[in-house]
Motif scaffolding. Structure first.
Motif, PDB file in Angstrom:
ATOM      1  N   GLU A 130       4.858  -1.102  -9.464  1.00 47.37           N
ATOM      2  CA  GLU A 130       4.797  -2.467  -9.981  1.00 47.37           C
ATOM      3  C   GLU A 130       3.637  -3.197  -9.326  1.00 47.37           C
ATOM      4  OE1 GLU A 130       6.914  -3.484 -12.345  1.00 47.37           O
ATOM      5  OE2 GLU A 130       8.015  -1.586 -12.280  1.00 47.37           O
ATOM      6  N   LEU A 131       2.901  -3.949 -10.117  1.00 46.99           N
ATOM      7  CA  LEU A 131       1.850  -4.814  -9.587  1.00 46.99           C
ATOM      8  C   LEU A 131       2.543  -6.078  -9.105  1.00 46.99           C
ATOM      9  CD1 LEU A 131      -1.209  -5.057  -9.191  1.00 46.99           C
ATOM     10  CD2 LEU A 131      -1.303  -6.186 -11.416  1.00 46.99           C
ATOM     11  N   TYR A 170      -5.896 -11.555  -0.073  1.00 43.99           N
ATOM     12  CA  TYR A 170      -5.671 -11.794  -1.488  1.00 43.99           C
ATOM     13  C   TYR A 170      -4.490 -12.734  -1.574  1.00 43.99           C
ATOM     14  CZ  TYR A 170      -4.179 -10.785  -6.269  1.00 43.99           C
ATOM     15  OH  TYR A 170      -3.808 -10.887  -7.574  1.00 43.99           O
ATOM     16  N   GLN A 171      -4.735 -13.952  -1.975  1.00 39.92           N
ATOM     17  CA  GLN A 171      -3.682 -14.956  -2.065  1.00 39.92           C
ATOM     18  C   GLN A 171      -2.818 -14.966  -0.801  1.00 39.92           C
ATOM     19  OE1 GLN A 171      -1.566 -14.188  -5.710  1.00 39.92           O
ATOM     20  NE2 GLN A 171      -3.342 -14.608  -6.980  1.00 39.92           N
ATOM     21  N   GLY A 172      -3.470 -14.900   0.351  1.00 36.92           N
ATOM     22  CA  GLY A 172      -2.750 -15.017   1.603  1.00 36.92           C
ATOM     23  C   GLY A 172      -2.290 -13.717   2.228  1.00 36.92           C
ATOM     24  N   GLY A 191       0.182   1.627  -2.462  1.00 37.23           N
ATOM     25  CA  GLY A 191      -1.139   2.232  -2.622  1.00 37.23           C
ATOM     26  C   GLY A 191      -1.224   3.036  -3.898  1.00 37.23           C
ATOM     27  N   TYR A 192      -1.515   4.307  -3.754  1.00 37.31           N
ATOM     28  CA  TYR A 192      -1.697   5.200  -4.898  1.00 37.31           C
ATOM     29  C   TYR A 192      -0.438   5.984  -5.260  1.00 37.31           C
ATOM     30  CZ  TYR A 192      -6.559   4.034  -4.112  1.00 37.31           C
ATOM     31  OH  TYR A 192      -7.746   3.348  -3.954  1.00 37.31           O
ATOM     32  N   GLY A 193       0.686   5.659  -4.647  1.00 39.61           N
ATOM     33  CA  GLY A 193       1.970   6.234  -5.046  1.00 39.61           C
ATOM     34  C   GLY A 193       2.308   7.599  -4.490  1.00 39.61           C
ATOM     35  N   ARG A 194       1.739   7.935  -3.350  1.00 36.61           N
ATOM     36  CA  ARG A 194       2.010   9.257  -2.780  1.00 36.61           C
ATOM     37  C   ARG A 194       3.495   9.493  -2.496  1.00 36.61           C
ATOM     38  NH1 ARG A 194      -2.582  11.849   0.912  1.00 36.61           N
ATOM     39  NH2 ARG A 194      -4.226  11.760  -0.637  1.00 36.61           N
ATOM     40  N   VAL A 195       4.194   8.473  -2.059  1.00 37.83           N
ATOM     41  CA  VAL A 195       5.626   8.646  -1.782  1.00 37.83           C
ATOM     42  C   VAL A 195       6.347   9.073  -3.057  1.00 37.83           C
ATOM     43  CG1 VAL A 195       7.753   7.472  -1.094  1.00 37.83           C
ATOM     44  CG2 VAL A 195       5.642   7.061   0.180  1.00 37.83           C
ATOM     45  N   LYS A 202      -4.617  -4.071  -8.334  1.00 41.34           N
ATOM     46  CA  LYS A 202      -4.468  -3.557  -9.697  1.00 41.34           C
ATOM     47  C   LYS A 202      -5.017  -2.142  -9.861  1.00 41.34           C
ATOM     48  CE  LYS A 202      -5.513  -4.808 -14.456  1.00 41.34           C
ATOM     49  NZ  LYS A 202      -6.155  -5.780 -15.347  1.00 41.34           N
ATOM     50  N   GLN A 203      -6.176  -1.845  -9.266  1.00 45.80           N
ATOM     51  CA  GLN A 203      -6.784  -0.524  -9.429  1.00 45.80           C
ATOM     52  C   GLN A 203      -5.918   0.576  -8.813  1.00 45.80           C
ATOM     53  OE1 GLN A 203      -8.249  -3.268  -8.337  1.00 45.80           O
ATOM     54  NE2 GLN A 203     -10.137  -3.617  -9.483  1.00 45.80           N
ATOM     55  N   ARG A 204      -5.294   0.295  -7.684  1.00 47.09           N
ATOM     56  CA  ARG A 204      -4.415   1.289  -7.049  1.00 47.09           C
ATOM     57  C   ARG A 204      -3.186   1.526  -7.922  1.00 47.09           C
ATOM     58  NH1 ARG A 204      -4.705  -1.746  -1.422  1.00 47.09           N
ATOM     59  NH2 ARG A 204      -6.904  -1.425  -1.031  1.00 47.09           N
TER      60      ARG A 204
END
Length: 175
Positions: free
Chosen positions: A90-91, A3-5, A45-49, A69-71
């Motif tokens: 943050e995206l 994705y963009q490199g 990822g999905y923010g587990r931390v 974006k979905q994650r």
């Protein structure tokens, strides 16, 4: 996939991308006697931390950076549902020249992309955190290689996290 490199790991099952909660807990628990105020996760990822941090160190702030974006949307949804005021995703493509590493006490970084991409982020981190004590929690062959052969003078191994594959390093510049 790139994705963009950079790699996004799109198409992989989410479980492949997610470090088990118990492994994150073990890593953060090893640092629980430190004054941890801010934790940053590169490739969150999905923010587990952020979820584990909110239980173990509820006063600490969590900032995650994710490129998909979905994650990011799913992590934000869960943070909102659980009313986690100190947690945000943050995206962000962390490889953009404009991206600035925030100050933090702990950074999580896994093999989020190619070795050179991880190298760029580690160098930015060292520059930003010059003369500050901080910890780096790592996992993956690429980051292991960099820590062993490129950054062996910048960080000192603090601990292995059992048999999880996670390793904790302490910045050498503040020792």
């Amino acid at each position: 996939q790139h994705y963009q490199g950079t790699e996004t790991w799109i198409g992989l099952h989410p479980q492949i991308l997610q470090t088990p909660y118990c492994d994150i807990y073990k890593a953060l628990e090893l640092l629980s006697d430190k004054d941890i105020r801010h934790v940053v996760d590169i490739g969150a990822g999905y923010g587990r931390v952020g979820l584990v941090l909110s239980v173990l160190m509820p006063e600490a702030q969590f900032t995650g950076y994710e490129i998909v974006k979905q994650r990011r949307s799913e992590a934000s949804r869960i943070f909102t549902k659980l009313k986690l005021k100190n947690s945000a995703i943050e995206l962000q493509n962390v490889l953009e020249d404009s991206f600035e590493i925030p100050e933090a006490d702990v950074f999580f970084i896994y093999d989020f992309s190619e070795r050179e991409d991880v190298n760029i982020i580690l160098r930015k981190m060292l520059e930003r955190m010059r003369n500050r004590e901080f910890y780096l929690i790592t996992k993956g062959d690429r980051v292991d290689y960099l820590m062993k052969y490129i950054f062996n003078n910048e960080w000192i191994k603090f601990s292995n996290v059992g048999d999880t594959g996670l390793k904790i390093y302490k910045s050498a510049n503040a020792i």
